[in-house]
Write a protein that holds these residues in place. Structure first.
Motif, PDB file in Angstrom:
ATOM      1  N   ALA A 115     -36.804  79.626  81.650  1.00  0.00           N
ATOM      2  CA  ALA A 115     -37.684  79.848  80.507  1.00  0.00           C
ATOM      3  C   ALA A 115     -36.999  79.467  79.200  1.00  0.00           C
ATOM      4  CB  ALA A 115     -38.123  81.307  80.469  1.00  0.00           C
ATOM      5  N   GLU A 116     -35.701  79.748  79.121  1.00  0.00           N
ATOM      6  CA  GLU A 116     -34.950  79.408  77.918  1.00  0.00           C
ATOM      7  C   GLU A 116     -34.881  77.891  77.733  1.00  0.00           C
ATOM      8  OE1 GLU A 116     -31.173  81.263  78.216  1.00  0.00           O
ATOM      9  OE2 GLU A 116     -31.989  83.300  78.247  1.00  0.00           O
ATOM     10  N   GLN A 117     -34.829  77.163  78.848  1.00  0.00           N
ATOM     11  CA  GLN A 117     -34.691  75.718  78.781  1.00  0.00           C
ATOM     12  C   GLN A 117     -36.044  74.999  78.789  1.00  0.00           C
ATOM     13  OE1 GLN A 117     -32.253  74.760  82.145  1.00  0.00           O
ATOM     14  NE2 GLN A 117     -30.666  76.203  81.561  1.00  0.00           N
ATOM     15  N   ALA A 118     -37.098  75.741  79.085  1.00  0.00           N
ATOM     16  CA  ALA A 118     -38.406  75.107  79.264  1.00  0.00           C
ATOM     17  C   ALA A 118     -38.933  74.538  77.946  1.00  0.00           C
ATOM     18  CB  ALA A 118     -39.404  76.127  79.801  1.00  0.00           C
ATOM     19  N   PRO A 119     -39.572  73.402  78.021  1.00  0.00           N
ATOM     20  CA  PRO A 119     -40.160  72.839  76.803  1.00  0.00           C
ATOM     21  C   PRO A 119     -41.340  73.692  76.351  1.00  0.00           C
ATOM     22  CG  PRO A 119     -40.825  71.576  78.730  1.00  0.00           C
ATOM     23  CD  PRO A 119     -39.796  72.555  79.194  1.00  0.00           C
ATOM     24  N   THR A 120     -41.546  73.774  75.061  1.00  0.00           N
ATOM     25  CA  THR A 120     -42.667  74.525  74.526  1.00  0.00           C
ATOM     26  C   THR A 120     -43.971  73.816  74.880  1.00  0.00           C
ATOM     27  OG1 THR A 120     -41.332  75.318  72.691  1.00  0.00           O
ATOM     28  CG2 THR A 120     -43.711  75.444  72.422  1.00  0.00           C
ATOM     29  N   ILE A 121     -44.918  74.572  75.390  1.00  0.00           N
ATOM     30  CA  ILE A 121     -46.213  74.000  75.736  1.00  0.00           C
ATOM     31  C   ILE A 121     -47.054  73.945  74.461  1.00  0.00           C
ATOM     32  CG2 ILE A 121     -48.278  74.278  77.161  1.00  0.00           C
ATOM     33  CD1 ILE A 121     -46.434  75.960  79.065  1.00  0.00           C
ATOM     34  N   LYS A 122     -47.617  72.812  74.162  1.00  0.00           N
ATOM     35  CA  LYS A 122     -48.357  72.644  72.916  1.00  0.00           C
ATOM     36  C   LYS A 122     -49.681  73.405  72.952  1.00  0.00           C
ATOM     37  CE  LYS A 122     -46.368  68.134  71.815  1.00  0.00           C
ATOM     38  NZ  LYS A 122     -46.643  66.688  71.565  1.00  0.00           N
ATOM     39  N   PHE A 123     -50.029  73.960  71.802  1.00  0.00           N
ATOM     40  CA  PHE A 123     -51.310  74.665  71.690  1.00  0.00           C
ATOM     41  C   PHE A 123     -51.879  74.413  70.291  1.00  0.00           C
ATOM     42  CE2 PHE A 123     -48.024  77.551  70.226  1.00  0.00           C
ATOM     43  CZ  PHE A 123     -48.527  77.980  69.006  1.00  0.00           C
ATOM     44  N   THR A 124     -53.161  74.665  70.183  1.00  0.00           N
ATOM     45  CA  THR A 124     -53.843  74.601  68.891  1.00  0.00           C
ATOM     46  C   THR A 124     -54.321  75.992  68.535  1.00  0.00           C
ATOM     47  OG1 THR A 124     -54.599  72.338  69.308  1.00  0.00           O
ATOM     48  CG2 THR A 124     -55.794  73.599  67.627  1.00  0.00           C
ATOM     49  N   THR A 125     -54.061  76.408  67.310  1.00  0.00           N
ATOM     50  CA  THR A 125     -54.571  77.710  66.878  1.00  0.00           C
ATOM     51  C   THR A 125     -56.078  77.582  66.684  1.00  0.00           C
ATOM     52  OG1 THR A 125     -52.496  78.247  65.780  1.00  0.00           O
ATOM     53  CG2 THR A 125     -54.438  79.507  65.114  1.00  0.00           C
ATOM     54  N   LEU A 126     -56.822  78.412  67.383  1.00  0.00           N
ATOM     55  CA  LEU A 126     -58.279  78.325  67.355  1.00  0.00           C
ATOM     56  C   LEU A 126     -58.834  79.126  66.180  1.00  0.00           C
ATOM     57  CD1 LEU A 126     -60.607  77.103  69.073  1.00  0.00           C
ATOM     58  CD2 LEU A 126     -60.795  79.328  70.189  1.00  0.00           C
ATOM     59  N   THR A 127     -59.716  78.496  65.446  1.00  0.00           N
ATOM     60  CA  THR A 127     -60.425  79.163  64.353  1.00  0.00           C
ATOM     61  C   THR A 127     -61.899  78.789  64.456  1.00  0.00           C
ATOM     62  OG1 THR A 127     -60.157  77.308  62.831  1.00  0.00           O
ATOM     63  CG2 THR A 127     -58.383  78.969  62.861  1.00  0.00           C
ATOM     64  N   GLU A 128     -62.694  79.400  63.597  1.00  0.00           N
ATOM     65  CA  GLU A 128     -64.122  79.102  63.631  1.00  0.00           C
ATOM     66  C   GLU A 128     -64.382  77.628  63.270  1.00  0.00           C
ATOM     67  OE1 GLU A 128     -68.118  81.502  62.238  1.00  0.00           O
ATOM     68  OE2 GLU A 128     -66.151  82.394  61.887  1.00  0.00           O
ATOM     69  N   ASP A 136     -65.537  73.318  67.861  1.00  0.00           N
ATOM     70  CA  ASP A 136     -66.141  72.160  68.519  1.00  0.00           C
ATOM     71  C   ASP A 136     -65.160  71.458  69.450  1.00  0.00           C
ATOM     72  OD1 ASP A 136     -68.570  72.569  67.324  1.00  0.00           O
ATOM     73  OD2 ASP A 136     -68.179  71.202  65.639  1.00  0.00           O
ATOM     74  N   SER A 137     -63.870  71.669  69.219  1.00  0.00           N
ATOM     75  CA  SER A 137     -62.849  71.031  70.065  1.00  0.00           C
ATOM     76  C   SER A 137     -62.941  71.506  71.509  1.00  0.00           C
ATOM     77  CB  SER A 137     -61.449  71.335  69.524  1.00  0.00           C
ATOM     78  OG  SER A 137     -61.313  70.891  68.190  1.00  0.00           O
ATOM     79  N   LEU A 138     -63.522  72.677  71.712  1.00  0.00           N
ATOM     80  CA  LEU A 138     -63.630  73.215  73.066  1.00  0.00           C
ATOM     81  C   LEU A 138     -64.526  72.371  73.967  1.00  0.00           C
ATOM     82  CD1 LEU A 138     -64.032  77.010  72.176  1.00  0.00           C
ATOM     83  CD2 LEU A 138     -61.984  75.879  73.034  1.00  0.00           C
ATOM     84  N   ALA A 139     -65.382  71.574  73.346  1.00  0.00           N
ATOM     85  CA  ALA A 139     -66.298  70.722  74.123  1.00  0.00           C
ATOM     86  C   ALA A 139     -65.549  69.688  74.940  1.00  0.00           C
ATOM     87  CB  ALA A 139     -67.288  70.040  73.173  1.00  0.00           C
ATOM     88  N   LYS A 140     -64.304  69.428  74.567  1.00  0.00           N
ATOM     89  CA  LYS A 140     -63.505  68.424  75.279  1.00  0.00           C
ATOM     90  C   LYS A 140     -62.947  68.959  76.590  1.00  0.00           C
ATOM     91  CE  LYS A 140     -61.928  66.492  70.862  1.00  0.00           C
ATOM     92  NZ  LYS A 140     -60.740  66.295  69.982  1.00  0.00           N
ATOM     93  N   LEU A 141     -63.009  70.264  76.787  1.00  0.00           N
ATOM     94  CA  LEU A 141     -62.415  70.855  77.985  1.00  0.00           C
ATOM     95  C   LEU A 141     -63.169  70.428  79.237  1.00  0.00           C
ATOM     96  CD1 LEU A 141     -61.652  74.495  76.755  1.00  0.00           C
ATOM     97  CD2 LEU A 141     -60.065  72.579  76.965  1.00  0.00           C
ATOM     98  N   GLY A 142     -62.430  70.294  80.329  1.00  0.00           N
ATOM     99  CA  GLY A 142     -63.015  69.873  81.587  1.00  0.00           C
ATOM    100  C   GLY A 142     -63.708  71.010  82.320  1.00  0.00           C
TER     101      GLY A 142
END
Length: 881
Positions: free
Chosen positions: A295-308, A312-318
């Protein structure tokens, strides 16, 4: 620190040390296949310690090749008389070598030589090649190898603590040089290795002589200087023996080994191999340590902070969406919300604002039948979202449930532990991120919190495919999809519904109980002739066994035993004991079930909302907590009275309860195929009376007395749990001989029951697990244990688990079908208590339930005998029994 560092491990010595340190101090050190693992575990602990201290560039573990060596040819009794190596240790040696390979360390042994000789030879080579050498062993004999370049680390207690011997340390502590150790051993001999030395010369005398003369040879060159007559006689008489013993004690530093120091490059941990090895051994601690490092060596998983603004970005989800709702606490009915993550492996959205979930775009996503939702714990997520007015549907993967089904022995509900169990280590525990105790706090930094929550969601998504694959290989997909996952939602809705508690009724019961307790307390004081703390075992013991002189039945480390079984044996001899038992019983009802329930009633609706633990038991049975409604006493009237406080939530409604009759015996009759037992259920006979008739050789059930039926009932239910003659005798009050006769007669009358039990145990020995009717597995780690008690318990479990687990499966199926059946009614299913389902309904629907509930419960599964359900209803839960 030197550039070249060699670590040499005395394999046999460390294995023995580890085995005896852990095998005797820990009740259970076996993996799920029944392999003992104490020596392997301890050996690995030593490796962790020494590798971090030495940081070797080269390493080797040496092992003895066999009992016959050049020393046994010199002295046939060398090492004779030693106890045979326990099988529990012998079976571990191949796995210790597998461990070493997985940790990048080579193993080596040489015919005709001991591990000491391999180590001595390599240490000599390494010193000449400029290495700094560390030898780790449990044997002080190797201190003869100490030099300015070689340190001998000797384990003290267990294998984690060591003393580090250098040449200077040997001189300081022993007063001799490392080379002189063999001279001392030659004079005093060695009882462990079984060579004689000189008669009547002990350690102190040997030390004194070698300090004075330096070597055995020089001592004999000056033998005439010895003035002690007896000592001189022994030395002269055992001259050859002393020289032989010195040769036996001396490590051969020129053994013909076929390996060179240059060949021993330390490879480091072979992560994939080592992970698989830890999993096979069941070493959670070591897996967790690997996970923390990863966990210490693991790369940070990218995320987007969700706001109102970016919903609309959620529409891209599979189609497959992973969702994790974080709440701070076990009780998800009231735990504070922390935040949430939603997305897929390459596209994550995180927020602290759970109110965003109420937005139509997010709300629809969680209730869209075109999406498959992956979660860690569906029931927890469902209840949490319900608190926000959101419906969770279309869950495809529940990581916690799948993990539980794959192995019920590993029933942690910590996501990081579950993930590491299935080979994924890049997620930390909440404790590692939030802290613990008074210092526990949710991180204020969004980056820290969202990294943690996203890592959890990523683990869920990452493990879905391999865990589903394992589920398929176990033939448990149907169990998951048709029973466990659907019932999770049934339970969630039952928990949300809760059950109403009449607080006034409960408070009144508490008052009456307090009065009754006070009366019993006074009767105890009167009989004792003194007031004392009845709840103190020490004071109670003094009153009963010193003041009243009652016979002492059992003692503990702290004094007299006043356990229930002791008091029950004493009760016929003194009325005070009956009152003490009554006092304990009433006090528990008052504190646990009156005061305890009053504390957990929700003021918003006057209900208790118990939580059902779906992944706790190894049989598949549900457990109830916060509060535990399954443990409300029913054997005493005072206990049963508690159920009067449980009432319907609407005026004019009734509590309706239905429970299976003798479900485990019916399952046993069906899966064993015993026609005698099946006939009794098919003819609706009283099974206990019929068993009594068979055991006691009576003509008809009419001849069975209540006492004979009671004994037969004990046999029936005892057999289900693999009861012994001792256990049956204790339960029924008969002799062990009579109890064994009952058991023998029982198996003679129900031969296929006996065969089923033998087959269950055989399957467990062969496969390491047993299964229910729906392929629910229970692994039995101790089934092949060399320890009789552990193995016997596992064998009894093998007999019972398919029965108890199948009964659990049946009521779960009934619950799923029952919820569907009452979907159009006002009635609600509120509780599952063992084999009982509890509902509330308007009086007008009671006649419908009387027909519907038994019909649904009876048809949950098709057995070779009918299931039988009894139903009752009334104004309270008490009245519905």
């Amino acid at each position: 620190m030197a550039d070249k560092r060699l670590l040499l491990i005395d394999g046999n010595s460390i294995a023995f040390k580890a085995f005896y340190a852990l095998y005797q101090s820990v009740d259970r050190f076996t993996n799920q296949d029944g392999l003992h693992t104490s020596a392997i575990y301890g050996f690995n602990t030593m490796l962790d310690n020494m590798l971090s201290v030495v940081k070797p560039t080269a390493a080797l573990a040496a092992f003895d090749a066999g009992k016959t060596t050049f020393r046994t040819k010199m002295f046939k009794d060398y090492k004779s008389g030693r106890k045979q190596t326990p099988m529990e240790l012998r079976e571990q040696f191949p796995y210790i070598k597998q461990l070493l390979a997985a940790r990048g360390i080579e193993s080596y042994e040489l015919a005709n030589y001991e591990a000491d000789d391999i180590i001595g030879t390599l240490a000599k080579q390494a010193e000449a090649a400029g290495y700094e050498v560390t030898i780790v062993t449990g044997d002080r004999d190797l201190t003869q190898l100490c030099s300015d370049k070689t340190t001998v680390s000797i384990s003290k207690t267990g294998v984690s603590q060591t003393d580090h011997y250098t040449a200077d340390y040997v001189k300081q502590t022993m007063g001799i040089t490392p080379a002189q150790i063999v001279d001392v051993k030659g004079l005093q001999g060695d009882t462990s290795d079984n060579y004689p030395g000189v008669n009547k010369v002990g350690p102190k005398t040997a030390d004194k002589l070698i300090k004075q003369y330096g070597t055995i040879e020089n001592l004999y060159d000056h033998i005439d200087e010895i003035t002690a007559k007896k000592l001189k006689e022994h030395l002269v008489e055992d001259h050859e023996q002393a020289l032989l013993s010195k040769r036996l004690a001396t490590i051969d530093r020129d053994a013909p080994i076929q390996i060179k120091v240059a060949d021993l490059s330390y490879q480091g941990d072979q992560i994939e191999t080592l992970t698989a090895f830890y999993q096979k051994m069941g070493f959670r601690k070591f897996l967790s340590q690997m996970g923390s490092a990863a966990a210490e060596q693991a790369p940070t998983i990218k995320f987007t902070t969700l706001t109102e603004s970016n919903l609309d970005s959620l529409a891209k989800l599979g189609q497959a969406i992973t969702f994790y709702l974080a709440m701070d606490g076990d009780n998800y009915h009231e735990a504070p919300f922390v935040g949430f993550v939603i997305g897929e492996p390459d596209n994550w959205f995180a927020s602290r604002d759970v109110n965003l979930l109420k937005h139509p775009k997010l709300k629809a996503l969680l209730d869209d039948e075109d999406h498959q939702i992956n979660v860690f714990d569906a029931k927890r997520a469902y209840v949490g979202l319900h608190r926000l007015g959101i419906q969770l549907n279309h869950v495809d993967f529940d990581m916690l449930l799948v993990s539980y089904l794959l192995n019920t022995n590993d029933n942690s509900n910590d996501l990081s532990k579950v993930a590491s169990k299935h080979g994924y280590y890049n997620v930390q525990s909440d404790e590692a991120v939030y802290g613990k105790g008074a210092k526990r706090a949710i991180p204020e930094d969004d980056e820290v919190l969202f990294n943690h929550l996203t890592a959890k969601a990523f683990a869920i998504a990452k493990l879905k495919e391999p865990m589903f694959k394992d589920l398929t290989e176990h033939d448990q997909t149907k169990l998951y999809q048709q029973i466990e996952l659907p019932v999770a939602f049934v339970l969630a809705r039952m928990e949300i519904a809760g059950i109403t508690v009449n607080q006034d009724q409960l408070t009144e019961m508490g008052s009456k109980l307090s009065e009754r307790i006070a009366e019993v307390e006074q009767a105890i004081y009167t009989a004792a002739g003194v007031e004392f703390n009845i709840g103190s075992p020490k004071q109670l013991g003094q009153v009963l066994f010193e003041k009243l002189n009652l016979p002492v039945i059992k003692k503990t480390k702290t004094g007299y035993s006043t356990s229930v079984d002791v008091l029950e044996k004493l009760a016929p001899q003194a009325p005070i004991v009956d009152n003490i038992l009554k006092y304990r019983q009433l006090s528990k009802i008052s504190s646990t079930y009156v005061d305890g329930l009053l504390k957990v009633i929700y003021p918003s609706d006057n209900k208790v909302h118990t939580r059902y633990l779906q992944t706790l038991t190894q049989t598949g049975r549900l457990s109830s907590v916060d509060p535990n409604l399954q443990n409300i006493p029913i054997r005493t009237d005072e206990g049963r009275q508690i159920r009067r406080a449980f009432v319907p939530s609407h005026p004019g409604w009734q509590i309706f309860a239905s429970d299976y009759s003798q479900i485990e015996l019916r399952v046993l009759a069906s899966i064993s195929g015993d026609t005698n037992m099946q006939d009794e259920f098919l003819h609706n006979d009283d099974i206990h009376a019929s068993t009594a008739r068979r055991i006691f050789g009576l003509e008809s059930n009419d001849e069975v007395t209540p006492e004979l039926r009671r004994q037969a009932k004990a046999v029936n239910f005892g057999i289900v749990y693999g009861i012994s003659d001792f256990g049956l005798a204790k339960n029924t009050g008969i002799t062990r001989k009579s109890a064994q006769q009952f058991i023998d007669k029982y198996f003679a009358e129900y031969p296929k029951v006996h065969q089923y039990m033998q087959d269950s145990v055989k399957q467990a020995h062969e496969k390491g697990y047993v299964e229910t009717l729906t392929n629910r597995r229970r692994y039995l780690p101790d089934i092949n244990s060399r320890n009789f008690h552990l193995r016997s318990f596992a064998e009894r479990t093998a007999m019972n688990s398919p029965i108890q687990g199948s009964a659990a499966d049946i009521i779960k199926i009934a619950m799923i079908n029952m919820e569907k059946a009452i979907a159009g009614m006002e009635a609600k299913m509120l509780l599952q208590i063992h084999d009982e389902l509890v509902f509330e309904a308007p009086e007008s629907e009671i006649p419908v339930l009387q027909k519907l509930v038994p019909k649904i419960m009876d048809s949950a599964v098709k057995l070779h005998v009918p299931l039988k359900v009894a139903s009752h209803y009334g104004a309270t839960w008490y009245d519905a029994k």
